[in-house]
Design an enzyme around this catalytic site. Sequence first.
Site, PDB file in Angstrom:
ATOM      1  N   HIS A 137      -4.272 -10.901  -2.210  1.00 34.28           N
ATOM      2  CA  HIS A 137      -5.013 -11.594  -0.806  1.00 34.28           C
ATOM      3  C   HIS A 137      -4.653 -13.330  -0.919  1.00 34.28           C
ATOM      4  CE1 HIS A 137      -6.092  -7.069  -0.772  1.00 34.28           C
ATOM      5  NE2 HIS A 137      -5.247  -7.383   0.226  1.00 34.28           N
ATOM      6  N   ASN A 155       0.723  -0.686   0.247  1.00 30.22           N
ATOM      7  CA  ASN A 155      -0.013  -0.319   0.120  1.00 30.22           C
ATOM      8  C   ASN A 155       0.723   1.073   0.346  1.00 30.22           C
ATOM      9  OD1 ASN A 155      -2.423  -0.864   0.059  1.00 30.22           O
ATOM     10  ND2 ASN A 155      -1.669  -1.861   2.434  1.00 30.22           N
ATOM     11  N   ASP A 171      -8.349 -12.193  -5.665  1.00 30.98           N
ATOM     12  CA  ASP A 171      -7.538 -11.248  -5.965  1.00 30.98           C
ATOM     13  C   ASP A 171      -5.708 -11.529  -5.757  1.00 30.98           C
ATOM     14  OD1 ASP A 171      -6.131 -10.312  -3.862  1.00 30.98           O
ATOM     15  OD2 ASP A 171      -8.045  -9.274  -3.144  1.00 30.98           O
TER      16      ASP A 171
END
Length: 263
Positions: free
Chosen positions: A222, A98, A219
Amino acid sequence: MVATQFLYALGLATTALGAPHVEKRAQTVWLAGDSTMAKASGTQQGWGVYLPYSLSLPVTNNAIGGRSARSFTVEGRFQTIIDSVKANDIVIIEFGHNDGGSLNGQDNGRTACPGAGDETCQSTYNGQAVTVLTYPKYLTNAGKALVAKGAKVIISSPTPNNPWEGGSFSYAPGRFTTYSRDVAKAIGANAIFVDHGQYTANIFQTLGKAKVDAFFPNDHTHTSPAGADVVQRAFVKGLLCQGGGFLNGFIKNSTASVEGKCI
Ligand SMILES: *[C@@H]1O[C@H](CO)[C@@H](O)[C@H](O)[C@H]1NC(C)=O
């Protein structure tokens, strides 16, 4: 008589208070990271949830989805761990999913200032003017504060996205792997680096596309619970391959019993 008894009692009390205070507390392993490490539910799970199965120490998993080196810092989440650690506790720090993106345009509160050192960026987040540091700076600051409290720090490179998603196997470590390696060096002798991304990628390569695709049900980032367990074992393999690091003596498994090869 009464006075003597009183002094006797006082003497005992003084002895009891003067005795060295022995705290019966095992070293604790703390986890700081994002969703790939954090406790989740259903078809998704983070690898930190499985780490306790490999260690004989208590694990406190403070990883939380959606966070970056920056937002984990700004939200006070590193500070919580810094305030809680005792001497010889071990803190495993893993970020990178992130932390990328651009600060030009909408600042999402997670993106780091580009660069590997003391660069700063001026930005606006939630209507506030903010100074944003680089990813290495956030992690080095946290690591040094933890070490100042007597803790040991393990900086771990981020997990790979599904390296089979394009059809054939492809894994190229990103800049956060390089940064995390350098952060461990910058923190000094009380920090080590585990190339978790590379260890995981190597095991994923051996397992093949079908098995690894099944580890990514939602996805490419994850993992499923089964995938998280493999990712956990890859981390432990990386540790064992450098003698266990600060967790030497607390890993339940022998190096040979854990899948994967030392790199
Ligand atoms: C170590 O052994 C335990 C118990 O058998 C297992 O749950 C864990 O996943 C193993 N860890 C590794 C790194 O292989």
